[in-house]
Structures are given as C-alpha cells and as structure tokens.
Design an enzyme around this catalytic site. Structure first.
Site, PDB file in Angstrom:
ATOM      1  N   GLY A   1       0.884  -1.279   0.034  1.00 42.95           N
ATOM      2  CA  GLY A   1       0.020   0.056   0.125  1.00 42.95           C
ATOM      3  C   GLY A   1       0.882   1.090  -0.061  1.00 42.95           C
ATOM      4  O   GLY A   1       0.448   2.348  -0.942  1.00 42.95           O
ATOM      5  N   THR A   2       2.068   1.067   0.900  1.00 41.98           N
ATOM      6  CA  THR A   2       2.959   2.343   0.674  1.00 41.98           C
ATOM      7  C   THR A   2       3.491   2.464  -0.492  1.00 41.98           C
ATOM      8  O   THR A   2       3.379   3.807  -1.090  1.00 41.98           O
ATOM      9  CB  THR A   2       3.928   2.232   1.469  1.00 41.98           C
TER      10      THR A   2
ATOM     11  N   GLN B   1      -7.700   1.861   5.271  1.00 42.97           N
ATOM     12  CA  GLN B   1      -8.693   1.220   6.356  1.00 42.97           C
ATOM     13  C   GLN B   1     -10.079   0.867   6.000  1.00 42.97           C
ATOM     14  O   GLN B   1     -10.548   0.296   6.642  1.00 42.97           O
ATOM     15  CB  GLN B   1      -8.555   2.364   7.305  1.00 42.97           C
TER      16      GLN B   1
ATOM     17  N   SER C   1      -4.182  -1.476   0.757  1.00 44.47           N
ATOM     18  CA  SER C   1      -3.506  -2.337   1.104  1.00 44.47           C
ATOM     19  C   SER C   1      -3.791  -3.830   1.558  1.00 44.47           C
ATOM     20  O   SER C   1      -4.838  -3.521   2.437  1.00 44.47           O
ATOM     21  CB  SER C   1      -2.549  -1.797   2.300  1.00 44.47           C
ATOM     22  N   ALA C   2      -3.811  -4.568   0.979  1.00 38.69           N
ATOM     23  CA  ALA C   2      -4.363  -5.803   1.263  1.00 38.69           C
ATOM     24  C   ALA C   2      -4.375  -6.476   2.690  1.00 38.69           C
ATOM     25  O   ALA C   2      -5.322  -6.837   3.005  1.00 38.69           O
ATOM     26  CB  ALA C   2      -3.863  -7.023   0.287  1.00 38.69           C
ATOM     27  N   HIS C   3      -3.165  -6.267   3.395  1.00 39.58           N
ATOM     28  CA  HIS C   3      -3.164  -6.744   4.742  1.00 39.58           C
ATOM     29  C   HIS C   3      -3.996  -6.024   5.636  1.00 39.58           C
ATOM     30  O   HIS C   3      -4.154  -6.562   6.757  1.00 39.58           O
ATOM     31  CB  HIS C   3      -1.784  -6.773   5.123  1.00 39.58           C
TER      32      HIS C   3
ATOM     33  N   CYS D   1       5.328   7.874  23.837  1.00 39.93           N
ATOM     34  CA  CYS D   1       6.649   6.856  24.814  1.00 39.93           C
ATOM     35  C   CYS D   1       6.590   5.542  24.268  1.00 39.93           C
ATOM     36  O   CYS D   1       7.233   4.716  24.670  1.00 39.93           O
ATOM     37  CB  CYS D   1       6.055   6.996  26.218  1.00 39.93           C
TER      38      CYS D   1
END
Length: 484
Positions: free
Chosen positions: A69-70, A177, A194-196, A320
């Site tokens: 996807g990136t 998403q 993005s498939a995942h 953090c």
C-alpha cells in the site's frame, strides 16, 4: 490471546489462506508468456484484477497491483504530480494522512514543490470549506484518506471530491482502512489500498488511476502493470488478496453492525470505568471496528506491555511508544491528549466475550501503571504539606518544602520537568496545582515534545486555564492558571 490491532494488520482471512495455497500450484508461471502455464497464470491474474476492480468500483484496466500500500501511495502521488507539472507543483493533504502520504509530501517539498496541510477539528475530520480553500490555480494534486487509521474518523471524501472537481484538481484517496468495509463514494481520481488491512496477505497494494486522469510513471518501468508498478507480480498473493477482499465484502454489512455495537460498548464503558480518560474521534462518522482513548498520567509503553501481559494485543499513538519520542501526528493535529493512548481495532469475528474481558481488565491495568508512576488519584491532588509528610522530615526536605510553600503562597509555582518524559511533566503539574490559590499559576519547564499537547489537554479535562508557552534557553515553559 485476543488480537485487537486489525488497523495495523488484519489476521489472514481463511479465504485468503485457501486461495494462496491453491494459486501456489497454479500461479507460479509468468502471466506474460503464451505457453500453457503462462496462460493459466494470466487467467488467474485477470480474474484477480476483475474481482478487485469490482470491489473498488472501477474498470479492471484502471487498477494495477503494487508490492504494498505504501508503494501504491508513493507511486500514485509521484505519477500524478509529474503528469501535471505544467499546472504547478502545489500539493494539498490533510494533517492526519498516513505517514506514507506525508513522506511523499516531504519528498515533494524537498524537491522544490510546495505543500499545504489542511488542519482538522478535535474529532479528526477536515472541514470541506477549509480543504477547498487550500486549492489553488497551481495545485497539481490533492490527497485525502477515506478514514483515519488511528482514530477511525471518516473523512467527507465525496464532498471534497466535488470541490476538487470544480477546481480541476485530481483527488487521490488513501482507502487502506475502509476498502474492506465498502466502496469509497465520490468522484475521486486516484485510489490506493493495502491488502493486509482487510485480511489479505502482506505485500500487495492497489493503485487505481481513473481513465482521463493524467499520470506519468516515475523511474524505470517495464511492460507489466501498465508500466506503473514494474516487476513480476506475486501472483499467489495477488489472487489471495482479491479473493479475501470479495469475501470480507460479503460479510461486511453484518460484521460492521456487530462490531460497531462492540465498539460503542467500549466507548461507553471506558469513559465510565476509567478515571481521567478521553475517548477521541467521531462517535458517529467512524469505522465500525476502531476506537481510540487516552488515559491521563499513564506511560503508553507500560500500558501496552501490561495489556499484553493480560492477554490483549493493542496499539498506541503515545510518544513513549515510538522511537521518535514524539506523539502521533494525528493526535497532535486533533489537539487531544496523547499520553496513555490505546487504539483498539477489532478484526472480523471478534468475540463479544473477549471485549467484555478486556473491559473488565482495563481499569485495573491503568491504575496499576499510574501507581507505578506515583500519579495522583482521581480526587483532589495532594497539597505541598502532604507531599512533605510523605517524603520525610530531613532538613533538606523541610527547606525545600518551605521554599515551595512560600512560592505557593505568592500564587506561583515552577515545576522543573526538564529531562523527564511523558507522562511525568503532567503528573508533576497535577501534584502541585492544588498548592496555589485560585488565580495562581504553575509553570512547567519541559523539553518533552508531548508536553505541548498533553498540558493543554490536561487543562481542558481538569477545568484549569492554559495560559500559554514560552521558549526558554532549555526547553519550554508552559503556564497554567488554577481556576477551580
């Protein structure tokens, strides 16, 4: 162990698993070749492209598969900007886009382009008028996610697309998403996913470029995937990705209703059972499976480790828990509390019993982390005298207490939190606010980036006045006035 981080990566869907295994036997050959094995692989690739295009709502020849996807985002932005270079080099994004979009924007700016980030409200959505106002005569491309990956808020994509169309600006939508839940409405120009994120295998992305949208691929290209994503596609993974997208879509309506009810239960119960908590994001216009909340006086990393120890896998946008020690850019853009942030994103099939057990465990986990940090309780903070009594009665302690008492009596206290990380600056503020009279001030000296976000957020949650900040030789001075 309940896995509640589907927004990062959804578990592999059973259909994806079956399709992956089956296509390993049939889809290993080069689909560009004309012999039998190649033709068989080509049939699988064409069928996967048609299934994915149907799910997106585009033509099959508008969709290409990418290695992630990136990669799809970077390729889509670079290609659209290059094709419209004569128009200008101005790029518009929202301030809460995925890091892949922001990294592309930063690279564009470093190359001499200009970028406008459109801010969002406290719920995480852009105002359509603000986005439209950012469009200019030299705007080459606009980018807007369909729904936020950290807080779940849906963006007004269809209305923004109308404004972009009127301005003659193509709109790229990051649908990573939301695509598993349904098509993206509106007349967008480019789309990535993005498939995942929907239960397909990692390593498969989608890039859609509508017919008529100018696009110039960057870098070396070949004949595969229309020259937009060079190299041999991972055909078994592509087949599994398309099969799982079709499968999750078939389940989407029923699962969305069921998971939305579970998320509403989380939103309500967390607010009721955990003191000093802020549930963030839009309560209505949101993804059905995702909820984010932040807890005062909590170290996000410790909280995630404690929840992991209790059997729950969740994510966080707290500073953090990151390598950069800066709070999530999404939470920062929204102006909400970042410390003790927890993102719960439920995968398909999440059992109601697991959610109920999470809600039973969470309050004790939060209080345990607060206790380890010496955080004040939900009631009134300790006074200086009580703090002195708890610390002992040595001469040094007594002298320090006298100095602090004098400062408090004068209506001003300074807290030195330099070198201390989230959430310690806010904890130290909470401990002394009760020492100054109403109208008095507390100045917190801090060099932690999260303080700029969390101290004003604390004021809003506790009914105190945030006066402002001043850059000092070391760190920043944050001034808070006690009003109650």
């Amino acid at each position: 162990m309940p896995y509640f981080d589907a927004a990062s990566a959804a578990p592999l869907h059973p259909v994806a698993h079956q399709a992956l295994l089956a296509s390993l036997d049939e889809g290993w050959a080069d689909p560009a070749r004309l012999y039998r094995e190649g033709r068989r692989a080509r049939v699988l690739l064409d069928a996967a492209r048609e299934a994915a295009a149907e799910a997106v709502g585009c033509r099959p020849d508008e969709l290409v598969f990418t290695p992630s996807g990136t990669h799809a985002v970077h390729t889509g932005i670079a290609g659209a900007l290059a094709a419209r270079r004569r128009v200008g080099r101005h790029l518009v994004t929202s301030a809460v886009e995925h890091s892949s979009v922001l990294h592309s924007a930063a690279a564009h700016a470093a190359d001499g382009g200009s970028v406008t980030e459109v801010g969002v409200g406290r719920l995480g959505a852009v105002a359509v008028g603000d986005f439209a106002g950012a469009l200019r005569a030299d705007t080459a491309l606009a980018c807007l996610q369909s729904a936020n990956h950290e807080v779940g808020t849906e963006q007004p994509v269809a209305k923004v697309a109308q404004q972009c169309q009127r301005a003659g600006v193509p709109l790229l939508v990051d649908a990573a998403q939301s695509l598993g839940w349904g098509r993206v409405d509106g007349e967008w120009s480019l789309l990535t996913a993005s498939a995942h994120k929907w239960g397909g295998p990692a390593g498969v992305g989608l890039l859609v470029v509508r017919k008529g949208v100018r696009f110039a691929p960057r870098g070396a290209a070949d004949e595969r995937e229309q020259g937009r994503s060079p190299g041999f596609v991972n055909l078994p993974a592509v087949v599994a990705a398309a099969a799982s997208l079709r499968a999750v879509r078939a389940e989407a309506q029923a699962e969305a209703a069921r998971l939305r009810e579970l998320v509403e239960r989380i939103r309500a119960r967390v607010a009721e059972s955990v003191a000093d908590v802020e549930v963030v994001g839009d309560a209505v216009r949101r993804l059905p499976h995702l909820v984010t909340f932040s807890c005062l006086y909590v170290d996000g990393e410790s909280l995630l480790h404690a929840l992991d120890g209790a059997g729950f896998s969740v994510s966080s946008g707290s500073s953090c828990t990151s390598s950069t020690l800066t709070p999530s850019h999404v939470l920062r853009a929204m102006g909400v509390l970042s410390e003790g942030n927890v993102r719960v994103s439920l995968p398909l099939g999440t059992a109601a019993e697991d959610v109920e057990r999470f809600l039973e465990v969470l309050p004790g986990v939060v209080e345990g982390v607060r206790g380890e940090l010496g955080a004040p309780g939900p009631g009134a903070p300790r006074t200086g005298a009580e703090a002195e009594a708890g610390a002992g009665t040595s001469a040094g302690a007594a002298a320090a207490a006298d100095t602090a008492a004098a400062a408090a009596a004068a209506g001003a206290v300074t807290v030195d939190a330099l070198g201390k990380r989230c959430p310690i600056p806010v904890i130290e503020l909470a401990k002394v606010i009760g020492d100054v009279p109403v109208g008095g001030t507390v100045t917190v000296l801090a060099d932690d980036a999260a303080a700029r976000l969390d101290i004003p957020a604390w004021c809003g949650m506790r009914g105190q006045e945030y006066v402002g900040e001043e850059v000092r030789e070391r760190g920043v001075a944050y001034v808070v006035r006690r009003v109650s």
